[in-house]
Scaffold this motif. Structure first.
Motif, PDB file in Angstrom:
ATOM      1  N   GLY A 168      -2.811   0.409 -31.077  1.00 34.22           N
ATOM      2  CA  GLY A 168      -1.721  -0.020 -31.938  1.00 34.22           C
ATOM      3  C   GLY A 168      -0.585   0.981 -31.965  1.00 34.22           C
ATOM      4  N   CYS A 169      -0.908   2.260 -31.940  1.00 32.25           N
ATOM      5  CA  CYS A 169       0.119   3.296 -31.944  1.00 32.25           C
ATOM      6  C   CYS A 169       0.998   3.180 -30.701  1.00 32.25           C
ATOM      7  CB  CYS A 169      -0.551   4.662 -32.021  1.00 32.25           C
ATOM      8  SG  CYS A 169       0.591   6.042 -32.278  1.00 32.25           S
ATOM      9  N   ARG A 170       0.388   2.998 -29.551  1.00 29.76           N
ATOM     10  CA  ARG A 170       1.157   2.831 -28.302  1.00 29.76           C
ATOM     11  C   ARG A 170       1.925   1.516 -28.317  1.00 29.76           C
ATOM     12  NH1 ARG A 170       3.124   5.801 -25.288  1.00 29.76           N
ATOM     13  NH2 ARG A 170       2.427   5.135 -23.231  1.00 29.76           N
ATOM     14  N   PHE A 171       1.318   0.499 -28.905  1.00 25.13           N
ATOM     15  CA  PHE A 171       1.960  -0.811 -28.973  1.00 25.13           C
ATOM     16  C   PHE A 171       3.269  -0.735 -29.749  1.00 25.13           C
ATOM     17  CE2 PHE A 171       2.450  -4.813 -31.393  1.00 25.13           C
ATOM     18  CZ  PHE A 171       2.604  -5.706 -30.337  1.00 25.13           C
ATOM     19  N   TRP A 172       3.242  -0.098 -30.914  1.00 24.86           N
ATOM     20  CA  TRP A 172       4.457  -0.001 -31.723  1.00 24.86           C
ATOM     21  C   TRP A 172       5.504   0.879 -31.051  1.00 24.86           C
ATOM     22  CZ3 TRP A 172       4.561  -3.874 -34.586  1.00 24.86           C
ATOM     23  CH2 TRP A 172       3.444  -4.329 -35.287  1.00 24.86           C
ATOM     24  N   GLU A 173       5.048   1.936 -30.415  1.00 24.39           N
ATOM     25  CA  GLU A 173       5.982   2.818 -29.705  1.00 24.39           C
ATOM     26  C   GLU A 173       6.721   2.056 -28.596  1.00 24.39           C
ATOM     27  OE1 GLU A 173       5.767   6.489 -26.505  1.00 24.39           O
ATOM     28  OE2 GLU A 173       4.095   6.188 -27.895  1.00 24.39           O
ATOM     29  N   LEU A 174       5.970   1.306 -27.785  1.00 26.23           N
ATOM     30  CA  LEU A 174       6.582   0.583 -26.672  1.00 26.23           C
ATOM     31  C   LEU A 174       7.398  -0.612 -27.150  1.00 26.23           C
ATOM     32  CD1 LEU A 174       3.581   0.726 -24.181  1.00 26.23           C
ATOM     33  CD2 LEU A 174       5.651   2.126 -24.176  1.00 26.23           C
ATOM     34  N   ALA A 175       6.963  -1.228 -28.264  1.00 23.49           N
ATOM     35  CA  ALA A 175       7.746  -2.345 -28.811  1.00 23.49           C
ATOM     36  C   ALA A 175       9.108  -1.857 -29.285  1.00 23.49           C
ATOM     37  CB  ALA A 175       6.981  -3.006 -29.958  1.00 23.49           C
ATOM     38  N   LEU A 176       9.137  -0.703 -29.951  1.00 22.91           N
ATOM     39  CA  LEU A 176      10.416  -0.139 -30.389  1.00 22.91           C
ATOM     40  C   LEU A 176      11.306   0.191 -29.198  1.00 22.91           C
ATOM     41  CD1 LEU A 176       9.183   2.203 -33.264  1.00 22.91           C
ATOM     42  CD2 LEU A 176      10.680   0.222 -33.528  1.00 22.91           C
ATOM     43  N   ARG A 177      10.704   0.751 -28.165  1.00 21.80           N
ATOM     44  CA  ARG A 177      11.471   1.095 -26.967  1.00 21.80           C
ATOM     45  C   ARG A 177      12.055  -0.155 -26.325  1.00 21.80           C
ATOM     46  NH1 ARG A 177       8.388   4.488 -22.444  1.00 21.80           N
ATOM     47  NH2 ARG A 177       8.209   5.840 -24.262  1.00 21.80           N
ATOM     48  N   GLU A 178      11.259  -1.213 -26.265  1.00 23.26           N
ATOM     49  CA  GLU A 178      11.721  -2.443 -25.621  1.00 23.26           C
ATOM     50  C   GLU A 178      12.842  -3.096 -26.417  1.00 23.26           C
ATOM     51  OE1 GLU A 178       8.914  -4.895 -23.236  1.00 23.26           O
ATOM     52  OE2 GLU A 178       9.210  -6.339 -24.844  1.00 23.26           O
TER      53      GLU A 178
ATOM     54  N   ALA B 241      17.965   6.062 -33.352  1.00 17.00           N
ATOM     55  CA  ALA B 241      17.403   6.414 -34.655  1.00 17.00           C
ATOM     56  C   ALA B 241      17.267   5.211 -35.566  1.00 17.00           C
ATOM     57  CB  ALA B 241      18.287   7.473 -35.318  1.00 17.00           C
ATOM     58  N   ALA B 242      18.086   4.179 -35.342  1.00 23.15           N
ATOM     59  CA  ALA B 242      18.005   2.980 -36.175  1.00 23.15           C
ATOM     60  C   ALA B 242      16.655   2.304 -36.052  1.00 23.15           C
ATOM     61  CB  ALA B 242      19.116   2.002 -35.798  1.00 23.15           C
ATOM     62  N   PHE B 243      15.981   2.537 -34.925  1.00 28.32           N
ATOM     63  CA  PHE B 243      14.692   1.897 -34.714  1.00 28.32           C
ATOM     64  C   PHE B 243      13.544   2.735 -35.248  1.00 28.32           C
ATOM     65  CE2 PHE B 243      17.382  -0.526 -32.041  1.00 28.32           C
ATOM     66  CZ  PHE B 243      16.784  -1.756 -31.918  1.00 28.32           C
ATOM     67  N   GLY B 244      13.851   3.840 -35.912  1.00 26.70           N
ATOM     68  CA  GLY B 244      12.827   4.543 -36.675  1.00 26.70           C
ATOM     69  C   GLY B 244      11.979   5.508 -35.904  1.00 26.70           C
ATOM     70  N   MET B 245      12.241   5.723 -34.589  1.00 23.78           N
ATOM     71  CA  MET B 245      11.387   6.616 -33.840  1.00 23.78           C
ATOM     72  C   MET B 245      12.174   7.235 -32.717  1.00 23.78           C
ATOM     73  SD  MET B 245       7.994   5.826 -31.614  1.00 23.78           S
ATOM     74  CE  MET B 245       8.919   5.666 -30.122  1.00 23.78           C
ATOM     75  N   VAL B 246      11.981   8.520 -32.493  1.00 26.47           N
ATOM     76  CA  VAL B 246      12.607   9.203 -31.374  1.00 26.47           C
ATOM     77  C   VAL B 246      11.526   9.895 -30.571  1.00 26.47           C
ATOM     78  CG1 VAL B 246      14.217  10.994 -30.669  1.00 26.47           C
ATOM     79  CG2 VAL B 246      14.784   9.521 -32.597  1.00 26.47           C
ATOM     80  N   GLN B 247      11.458   9.588 -29.284  1.00 30.30           N
ATOM     81  CA  GLN B 247      10.492  10.210 -28.395  1.00 30.30           C
ATOM     82  C   GLN B 247      11.163  11.406 -27.731  1.00 30.30           C
ATOM     83  OE1 GLN B 247       7.302   9.179 -27.818  1.00 30.30           O
ATOM     84  NE2 GLN B 247       6.921  10.926 -26.513  1.00 30.30           N
ATOM     85  N   GLU B 248      10.679  12.586 -28.030  1.00 33.00           N
ATOM     86  CA  GLU B 248      11.321  13.778 -27.506  1.00 33.00           C
ATOM     87  C   GLU B 248      11.086  13.900 -26.010  1.00 33.00           C
ATOM     88  OE1 GLU B 248      13.290  15.718 -29.033  1.00 33.00           O
ATOM     89  OE2 GLU B 248      13.055  14.854 -31.018  1.00 33.00           O
ATOM     90  N   PRO B 249      12.135  14.228 -25.227  1.00 29.37           N
ATOM     91  CA  PRO B 249      11.950  14.448 -23.801  1.00 29.37           C
ATOM     92  C   PRO B 249      10.943  15.559 -23.552  1.00 29.37           C
ATOM     93  CG  PRO B 249      14.283  14.292 -24.364  1.00 29.37           C
ATOM     94  CD  PRO B 249      13.540  14.363 -25.652  1.00 29.37           C
ATOM     95  N   GLY B 250      10.096  15.330 -22.556  1.00 29.48           N
ATOM     96  CA  GLY B 250       9.113  16.341 -22.182  1.00 29.48           C
ATOM     97  C   GLY B 250       7.912  16.403 -23.088  1.00 29.48           C
ATOM     98  N   SER B 251       7.772  15.453 -24.013  1.00 31.98           N
ATOM     99  CA  SER B 251       6.612  15.468 -24.899  1.00 31.98           C
ATOM    100  C   SER B 251       5.349  15.223 -24.104  1.00 31.98           C
ATOM    101  CB  SER B 251       6.763  14.408 -25.992  1.00 31.98           C
ATOM    102  OG  SER B 251       6.862  13.135 -25.420  1.00 31.98           O
ATOM    103  N   ARG B 252       4.270  15.872 -24.498  1.00 34.10           N
ATOM    104  CA  ARG B 252       3.030  15.805 -23.733  1.00 34.10           C
ATOM    105  C   ARG B 252       2.215  14.589 -24.142  1.00 34.10           C
ATOM    106  NH1 ARG B 252       0.115  21.484 -24.124  1.00 34.10           N
ATOM    107  NH2 ARG B 252      -1.232  20.397 -22.646  1.00 34.10           N
ATOM    108  N   SER B 253       1.649  13.922 -23.137  1.00 35.38           N
ATOM    109  CA  SER B 253       0.818  12.758 -23.410  1.00 35.38           C
ATOM    110  C   SER B 253      -0.543  13.225 -23.908  1.00 35.38           C
ATOM    111  CB  SER B 253       0.653  11.915 -22.142  1.00 35.38           C
ATOM    112  OG  SER B 253       1.883  11.394 -21.734  1.00 35.38           O
ATOM    113  N   LYS B 254      -1.163  12.411 -24.727  1.00 31.67           N
ATOM    114  CA  LYS B 254      -2.483  12.713 -25.243  1.00 31.67           C
ATOM    115  C   LYS B 254      -3.520  11.953 -24.421  1.00 31.67           C
ATOM    116  CE  LYS B 254      -0.658  13.422 -29.880  1.00 31.67           C
ATOM    117  NZ  LYS B 254      -0.665  12.994 -31.280  1.00 31.67           N
ATOM    118  N   PRO B 255      -4.770  12.381 -24.472  1.00 34.87           N
ATOM    119  CA  PRO B 255      -5.804  11.677 -23.732  1.00 34.87           C
ATOM    120  C   PRO B 255      -5.841  10.192 -24.094  1.00 34.87           C
ATOM    121  CG  PRO B 255      -6.639  13.741 -24.613  1.00 34.87           C
ATOM    122  CD  PRO B 255      -5.281  13.555 -25.186  1.00 34.87           C
ATOM    123  N   PHE B 256      -6.055   9.383 -23.095  1.00 32.09           N
ATOM    124  CA  PHE B 256      -6.154   7.932 -23.227  1.00 32.09           C
ATOM    125  C   PHE B 256      -4.810   7.258 -23.497  1.00 32.09           C
ATOM    126  CE2 PHE B 256     -10.344   9.527 -24.650  1.00 32.09           C
ATOM    127  CZ  PHE B 256     -11.114   8.985 -23.642  1.00 32.09           C
TER     128      PHE B 256
END
Length: 475
Positions: free
Chosen positions: A18-28, A239-254
């Motif tokens: 769900g966490c990845r789902f919301w992240e990608l939905a916001l991006r899309e 920022a209007a979409f409530g989330m900012v993914q920082e460049p170079g952020s490290r991915s977590k397992p899975f």
């Protein structure tokens, strides 16, 4: 009119997807909503609220030109361990998730389906129904529920299927979709065969449509992606979409595995959110791809198939012919099965991007001779076209196949269960909360759905009786 989907993410695995789902939905949505307005597409997954009021006030879609104030996901979040939920709230999604829609405990279900289903389920029943009711009442035209969970642990399997049964009882007219993660054969949870079979029996009885996802299949997909390439810079979400993914952020397992599952869900719901020349609602999927009530398990495959952060690694744009060929390749499935050697009850092809119905019909005609369709549904293809492709590619295709090959997956799960159960290994942990007869009932239910799929797979068309014309005779 907006068409909303309420997502219920349950357990560690369900919440991570769900966490990845919301992240990608916001991006899309950010990619296709540069003005930052709250439109019908965005309202499918999110509420727009005015946080100046207590409690926050929901802002209607109206004519789709209202400015985004604060987005809140249409979700109910459940986990009997608070670790994953606390991590989500501290992360970039913390402002998107509604803290009023969270239910958690501290001790967890101990990888025990019975503990989750018979203890935590009844204990938190009223709270869960209240959270779901509040989320439903904030919808104008609720289309379906989407349950994210896994079958191998205790919370996702036990509490998740308890919620599914509640939805069937309280909201019988709303379709219930599940994205269910099946455990690997070498799963490190020794009781996963019990949990998986008990959960599967509930999915047979109470779900309207199940999208099986196998951990091993996801791991193999990620393994085929060039993990040694230099990390790509993530897209920044306004920022209007409530989330900012920082460049170079490290991915977590899975994250990559969860991202593939999330991409499948975004592709499936694309026609609900965006316009297209041939839109397909989730209701259309159940209507056209589920010919028998309990045979509602759809094998999913995608092209291009890669982790979202690796979209830029695709060396060249794929042609439509390539895309259609790939979705019928086993390496592009989210579950390990062999549908090309089994019978298709029905097949959905949901296209995203610049394509025409003639392009799709041409490819269906090209591929159809190599597929074994049920003799009573030889034209059983449901086609959809959404004009908005996923971020980073020009075209994408999702295939949802109701195929008898899924029976082999169920047989493997039943056999793993039987190896433990015939010696009564670990059953004392379950006897604390339930009667052992539930194991027998679950085994019978799973055996029944296996028999149903096998019967369709081995069915032959009835003989055609031809009558010879004798012409007319006169006396």
């Amino acid at each position: 009119m907006p068409r909303e989907l309420v997502t219920i993410q349950c357990g560690q695995c369900g919440n991570q997807i769900g966490c990845r789902f919301w992240e990608l939905a916001l991006r899309e949505h950010a990619a296709y909503n540069s003005k930052g307005v709250f439109d019908e597409a965005l309202s499918s997954f999110f509420r727009n609220v005015d946080a100046r009021y207590v409690p926050p006030r929901n802002l209607p879609v109206g004519d789709g030109t209202g400015i985004i104030q604060t987005l809140k996901a249409r979700s109910v979040i459940v986990d009997m361990e608070c670790g994953v939920i606390n991590e989500m709230l501290k992360g970039p999604l913390g402002d998107v998730l509604d803290t009023q829609q969270l239910i958690s405990d501290v001790s967890g279900a101990g990888n025990n389906w019975a503990h989750g289903n018979h203890v935590y389920g009844p204990q938190y029943r009223d709270q869960m129904m209240e959270k779901i009711r509040c989320t439903v009442e904030a919808c104008e035209s609720l289309q379906s529920f989407l349950l994210l969970h896994s079958l191998g642990g205790g919370t996702g399997s036990g509490v998740g299927t308890y919620i599914l049964e509640l939805l069937a009882d309280q909201y019988p007219d709303v379709f219930r979709f599940t994205a269910s993660v099946f455990p690997s054969e070498d799963d490190d949870v020794v009781t996963s065969p019990y949990n998986a079979l008990l959960s599967l029996s509930k999915l047979v009885e109470f779900a309207d449509c199940v999208l099986p996802i196998e951990n091993q299949a996801l791991a193999e997909i990620v393994g085929r992606v060039d993990s040694g390439a230099r990390g790509s810079t993530a897209n920044t979400v306004p920022a209007a979409f409530g989330m900012v993914q920082e460049p170079g952020s490290r991915s977590k397992p899975f994250d990559s595995m969860n991202g593939i599952a999330a991409m499948m869900l975004l592709n499936m719901t694309s026609s609900v959110r965006f316009e297209g020349s041939l839109n397909v609602d989730l209701n259309d999927i159940t209507m056209n791809l589920v010919p028998f009530p309990q045979m509602h398990f759809l094998i999913s495959s995608m092209s291009p198939l890669t982790t979202p952060k690796d979209m830029a690694k695709i060396s060249a744009p794929r042609t439509l012919d390539q895309i259609f060929t790939e979705v019928f390749n086993r390496e592009h499935q989210l579950i390990r099965a062999d549908p090309r050697h089994s019978t298709y009850l029905a097949c959905g092809l949901l296209m995203r991007g610049n394509a025409t119905i003639s392009d799709i019909n041409r490819n269906v005609a090209r591929i159809k001779p190599s597929l074994r369709m049920a003799h009573w549904n030889t034209e059983g293809f449901k086609l959809g076209i959404c004009s908005k492709p996923p971020v980073g590619v020009s075209n994408a295709l999702l295939c949802l196949a109701n195929n008898c090959a899924i029976a082999q997956t169920f047989t493997t799960m039943r056999d793993r269960f039987a190896k433990l159960y015939k010696r009564r290994f670990y059953t004392h942990h379950y006897e604390q909360y339930m009667d052992l007869s539930m194991f027998d009932h679950a085994s019978e239910t799973v055996s029944g759905i296996i028999d149903q799929y096998n019967a369709v797979d081995t069915a032959v068309p009835p003989p055609v009786t031809r009558f010879r014309s004798r012409g007319l005779t006169f006396l």
